[in-house]
Motif scaffolding. Structure first.
Motif, mmCIF file in Angstrom:
data_model
loop_
_atom_site.group_PDB
_atom_site.id
_atom_site.type_symbol
_atom_site.label_atom_id
_atom_site.label_comp_id
_atom_site.label_asym_id
_atom_site.label_seq_id
_atom_site.Cartn_x
_atom_site.Cartn_y
_atom_site.Cartn_z
ATOM 1 N N LYS A 164 0.939 -1.098 -0.038
ATOM 2 C CA LYS A 164 -0.049 0.089 -0.086
ATOM 3 C C LYS A 164 0.820 1.240 0.145
ATOM 4 O O LYS A 164 1.927 1.329 0.899
ATOM 5 N N HIS A 188 1.358 5.403 -0.253
ATOM 6 C CA HIS A 188 0.460 6.803 -0.043
ATOM 7 C C HIS A 188 1.414 7.873 -0.433
ATOM 8 O O HIS A 188 2.565 7.752 -0.116
ATOM 9 N N PRO A 248 -3.488 14.371 -2.484
ATOM 10 C CA PRO A 248 -3.079 13.084 -1.871
ATOM 11 C C PRO A 248 -3.670 11.744 -2.453
ATOM 12 O O PRO A 248 -4.646 11.694 -2.928
ATOM 13 N N ASP A 278 -3.481 7.318 -2.865
ATOM 14 C CA ASP A 278 -3.507 5.972 -2.316
ATOM 15 C C ASP A 278 -3.274 5.375 -3.396
ATOM 16 O O ASP A 278 -4.100 5.035 -4.476
#
Length: 230
Positions: free
Chosen positions: A64, A66, A100, A102
């Motif tokens: 994952k 970010h 931002p 992800d």
């Protein structure tokens, strides 16, 4: 008379117990005469290849990520005067944005073309040369509520088209950082941990199994830049 009959019945009862015990001991035999189960032979190559190829795409590792995608530009006045060039930022002409983002990266081993060329046997020892891992981005998402932008009075807000372009740039920046993440090495290790138990179930001893990988991989060539749904 009755007591004699009872004593005779007890005597016969104990005699049959003794005969039964002797028969059981005889049937077991000595330790040297015990039946020894033959060890299971390791499967031949075609069977092994068939079993491994059943894995198809073996997804082993998931990361994952970010990332904050930033962009800024300033309106500037450029030209020349009296044979001299000038480049002047205009007041209130600045525009900035922070996005931002992800993303999910997954690494997998594709066994669809696994063949006997990937298997080497030396007596009881076996070496499996794994195909090169592949890396794909399976999802990416912008957190719309956390986008931060600053727009000067003389500038217009960022358009949806511009945001789409910045998102694509952000995805590519994440993919470009894959060689530094260690995801390929993690995929190789995880694949080995999946295959070793499989091979032991097929009859190989764990200490005789070696999972090998190609060295000096060009990791950027292992990346699928297209967004894949998984």
């Amino acid at each position: 008379m009755q007591s004699n009959t009872i004593r005779k019945m007890k005597k016969n009862f104990y005699l049959w117990i003794f005969i039964g015990l002797m028969g059981a001991l005889y049937s077991c035999g000595s330790k040297d005469d015990a039946v020894v189960e033959e060890p299971q032979e390791a499967p031949q190559r075609p069977t092994l290849v068939t079993q491994v190829r059943k894995c198809a795409k073996l997804y082993t590792t998931e990361f994952k990520v970010h990332k904050i995608v930033t962009h800024d530009d300033v309106l500037r006045l450029k030209g020349s005067m009296l044979a001299r060039d000038f480049d002047i930022p205009l007041p209130l002409g600045e525009r900035k944005i922070a996005i931002p983002m992800d993303a999910t990266l997954k690494a997998y081993i594709d066994f669809s073309e696994f063949s006997e060329k990937n298997v080497e046997r030396n007596g009881d020892r076996i070496t499996i040369l794994l195909p090169d891992p592949k890396v794909v981005m399976t999802s990416s998402k912008i957190n719309q509520k956390e986008i931060r932008e600053f727009v000067g009075l003389t500038r217009s807000h960022f358009t949806d088209k511009e945001l789409t372009i910045y998102e694509q740039q952000g995805r590519q920046a994440i993919l470009n950082s894959v060689p530094q993440m260690g995801i390929v090495e993690a995929a190789q290790g995880d694949a080995a941990r999946v295959l070793v138990p499989m091979l032991t179930e097929m009859g190989y001893k764990e200490e005789n199994i070696t999972i090998a990988f190609r060295k000096n991989l060009d990791i950027m060539k292992l990346i699928n830049s297209n967004l894949e749904k998984k």
